[in-house]
Each structure stands twice: as C-alpha cells, then as structure tokens.
Design an enzyme around this catalytic site. Structure first.
Site, PDB file in Angstrom:
ATOM      1  N   HIS A  40       0.842  -1.208   0.000  1.00 24.16           N
ATOM      2  CA  HIS A  40       0.000   0.000   0.000  1.00 24.16           C
ATOM      3  C   HIS A  40       0.875   1.255   0.000  1.00 24.16           C
ATOM      4  CE1 HIS A  40      -3.590   2.431   1.369  1.00 24.16           C
ATOM      5  NE2 HIS A  40      -2.582   3.213   1.766  1.00 24.16           N
ATOM      6  N   GLU A  41       1.826   1.314   0.917  1.00 24.69           N
ATOM      7  CA  GLU A  41       2.691   2.497   1.000  1.00 24.69           C
ATOM      8  C   GLU A  41       3.623   2.597  -0.208  1.00 24.69           C
ATOM      9  OE1 GLU A  41       2.434   4.970   3.116  1.00 24.69           O
ATOM     10  OE2 GLU A  41       0.715   3.889   3.961  1.00 24.69           O
TER      11      GLU A  41
END
Length: 288
Positions: free
Chosen positions: A41-42
């Site tokens: 996600h990051e």
C-alpha cells in the site's frame, strides 16, 4: 530504486514488537500478511510520488498502516496530490486479483487465501474512511482546500475527522467483536488528530513559505481579496485558497484603493520579515 526504498522506508518499533509477540503466540503468519499488504500500500504512494519527482523524507510503517512524509506542503498541482493519495488504496484492487490467482494455483490453503482477502479488504476500506491522516481524510482535505480558504479547510477537516472517528468507533464497539487493537487504533488516530490541531498554524506557515519559494502554485483563476488598511497581513493570508492567484485591494480612509499582488505580499512578510505589519504598511511600502 531498491536503494532509495531502503533509505526511505522505516519500520516503527511498535511493529517490530508486534512481530516478536507474533512469534511467541503463533500468530506470526497473520502479522506477516498484514505487514506485506501495508508495505505494498505504502509502496503505491511512494512510487507515484517518485513519478512526480516529489522530495520524500521517509515512509514509516506502522502496524495498521504507514505515513509518507514529504517536502511538498500542499503546493503541488491538485491532480498530483490526488493521484499520490489514491495510489495507495488502488494497490488493493490488483492485490485482490493476485490473491485470487494464488488461490487458483493452489499455492496457499483456502483458509489462508480467505484471510488474505479479508485483510486486504479491511485495509482498503479502512484507509478510505474520511479520518485524518488516512487516505480518505487526505482526499477530504484536498476537496475542502479547493472550495474554502486553506485555514478554514484545515479547521473543518479536523472537526469532520473527529466526528467520523467517533462514529466509526461506536459502530465498531456495537457491531464488531471487542478487540484491544480497535481501541489502540482509535487512540492512535485521536492522537494524530490532536497533533495536527496543535500544529495547524505551523502547517499553514509551511504552506505559505512553500507558496512563496515556488512563486505560487498552479493557478486556475484570479481571486480578489478586499481588506481595510487596519487588517494584519496574516489575516490576508488566511483568505488564500489553493488554485487561486490573489490580488489584494486595500481600502484607505479616503476610499482610494491600493492593489497588491500576492507575491508582493508574501515577499513583504517572509523576505522583509514584516510578520506583524498591517495592510496599510504593506500598501505604503509598495507605493513608495
């Protein structure tokens, strides 16, 4: 690219502690899955920010998400900021397909695949909640900051963020099984909102400074600001809106008006260090 990721990505000590607890309690596999999803996600945020050549300070990975700190303080084009924010949640879309393919290939047991899907869906929906500093909260702020003056958008964002945080916590306590992780997560988000409220003036000054250094942001329209000569310069800045270039009109007692460009106003405040000046002094300085 690998070297840059290694330099920018950091794991919070709390996450290391939870991984250690996972080894002792036999829940390490679940934590590894969650950590992997958070990392991807990051990485979506990071890759999109790198694509637009943002200056990235660090990416801190927490047990329930991550925070990417950059040197770009709300002065990048609107579409860039939106794409950097949504790049995180979009990772969960292709991850859903990838997890399904792993299940069809028989690489993992059906129970593990189901757990991956559940965690992936939870992270996707959780990050879209309109709570600061989640992705949904950032999208809310971007929308508000283009409809309202920057300072007003800050205030409304935090009010709405606390409201949605309270509603979400009440919903979780009523309809979901009780979990200490839910309480810890709510406490963390409350703490982040408290810090953002305390630092709101500093955040606003950083925004003004970046706007001054970059000679303004991408302009969509001109906007006039009418003030009396006894108004402090900072009060003029509080009427600034993103995506606008401002012309300040200072009305004198004889009803004549002085026109000052926002760039001149920022120059007077930051370069000339006239932080306590009023509009009358600003108009007189540029008229001389």
């Amino acid at each position: 690219m690998t070297r840059l990721i290694n330099n920018h990505f950091h794991v919070h000590p709390l996450l290391w502690m939870l991984l250690g607890i996972g080894i002792l309690t036999g829940s390490l596999w679940q934590l590894v899955i969650m950590f992997s999803l958070v990392w991807i996600h990051e990485l979506g945020h990071y890759a999109m920010a790198r694509f637009f050549k943002w200056r990235i300070r660090s990416v801190m990975l927490w047990p329930f998400g991550g925070v990417m700190e950059t040197e770009e303080h709300h002065t990048r084009p609107f579409h860039e900021e939106v794409l950097v924010v949504v790049a995180g949640p979009l990772q969960h879309v292709w991850l859903w397909g990838a997890i399904s393919l792993l299940g069809y290939a028989g690489w993992f047991s059906p129970a593990t695949i189901e757990m991956m899907h559940v965690y992936n869906g939870i992270l996707f929906l959780f990050n879209l909640l309109p709570i600061w500093p989640l992705d949904g909260g950032k999208l809310l702020f971007l929308s508000l900051s283009y409809a309202l003056p920057f300072v007003r958008a800050q205030q409304i964002l935090l009010y709405l963020s606390l409201f949605f945080l309270a509603v979400s916590l009440i919903f979780a306590l009523i309809f979901l099984p009780f979990s200490l992780s839910t309480i810890f997560l709510a406490a963390f988000l409350l703490w982040e909102n408290r810090l953002e409220w305390k630092q709101r003036e500093y955040s606003f000054l950083r925004y003004l400074m970046k706007r001054h250094e970059q000679n303004g942001e991408k302009v969509h329209k001109l906007r006039a600001i009418h003030v009396n000569e006894d108004i402090p310069v900072m009060h003029i800045f509080r009427q600034f809106k993103r995506g606008n270039h401002h012309q300040i009109f200072v009305t004198r007692p004889n009803q004549s008006r002085a026109q000052i460009d926002e760039g001149e106003c920022l120059y007077y405040y930051f370069t000339m260090k006239q932080s306590r000046a009023k509009a009358a002094e600003l108009a007189e300085w540029f008229a001389s």
